[in-house]
Write an enzyme that holds these catalytic residues in place. Structure first.
Site: not given
Length: 205
Positions: A26-27, A42, A71, A91, A156
Site C-alpha cells: 500500500g501507498n 518498503g 508506485e 491491498h 493487486h
C-alpha cells in the site's frame, strides 16, 4: 504543513490498523503545490513516522532519507486532474480477492448493492494485471482516473483519489464493503437497478 503531515501519518496508520494493507504493501500521497508527499518504499504504513516521509517532485526526483514508493509513477500520473489532492492505494482483502477472479465484465467488476457504493463508486472498472511500479500500470491507471475516482487492479488492489483524505478514504471503504457483500451474497443478491441508481444520482448530484 505540520498539520497536513500529521493528517498524512494518521491516515497511513489507520489504513494499516484497519487491515487495508499488510506488510509493506500500500501507498499514499498528498499534493503540496508542485510536489507530492508520498510514503517511502518498503515500509509498513503503520510504522511510518515524519522522518520517513518523502517529497516527490514532478520530474521524478525526490527529497528524503529513503526512496519513494515504487508506485510513485502511478501517483504522479493521477494528479493530472486539478481536483485530486489525495491518492490512496491499498491491498484490502475482499477487493483483492475479487480482483483475482476471472470476472466477465472488466467495465464493472461487481454488482452495485448499496446506495453509498452507487454514489461513491458506481460501475468499478477492472484493469488487467500489470507489474507494480511499471510505466504501463501508471499510464493505464491515469487513463481511468482521468474520468472517475477509483479503479480495481487485477491481482493487486484498489486505487482511489479524492479532493481530501476523507473523500478518498470513503471510496476505499465503499469498494471494500461492496466486495465483502459480493462474497457474502454469493450471486444471490439483488443489485440496485438502473432506475434506482438514476434516482440516487439526481438526488446527490
Amino acid at each position: 504543513m505540520e498539520e497536513w503531515t500529521s493528517v498524512f501519518l494518521d491516515l497511513c496508520h489507520d489504513l494499516q490498523r484497519r487491515g487495508f494493507v499488510s506488510g509493506s504493501g500500500g501507498n499514499v500521497s498528498f499534493r503540496f503545490g508542485d510536489r507530492l508527499l508520498i510514503t517511502p518504499s518498503g515500509r509498513n504504513l503503520g510504522a511510518i513516522r515524519e522522518r520517513d516521509l518523502i517529497f516527490l517532485n514532478r520530474d521524478g526526483s525526490w527529497e528524503g532519507e529513503g526512496r519513494p514508493s515504487k508506485e510513485w509513477r502511478m501517483h504522479l500520473r493521477c494528479y493530472c486532474r486539478d481536483d485530486v489532492s489525495v491518492v490512496i492505494h491499498v491491498h484490502s482483502s475482499y477487493a483483492v480477492a475479487l480482483s483475482c477472479l476471472d470476472l466477465p465484465d472488466s467495465d464493472c467488476a461487481m454488482a452495485v448493492y448499496t446506495p453509498g457504493y452507487a454514489i461513491q463508486v458506481g460501475n468499478l472498472p477492472l484493469l488487467p494485471y500489470m507489474v507494480p511500479g511499471s510505466e504501463e500500470l501508471a499510464d493505464r491507471v491515469a487513463s481511468v482516473i482521468d474520468g472517475r475516482n477509483s479503479v480495481l487492479l487485477a491481482n493487486h488492489g484498489i486505487l482511489a483519489v479524492g479532493s481530501s483524505p476523507e473523500r478518498a478514504l470513503n471510496v476505499v471503504e465503499e469498494i471494500e464493503e461492496n466486495a465483502r457483500l459480493h462474497f457474502i451474497l454469493d450471486g444471490r443478491g439483488r443489485p440496485l437497478g438502473e432506475e434506482e441508481r438514476k434516482a440516487l444520482s439526481l438526488l446527490y448530484r
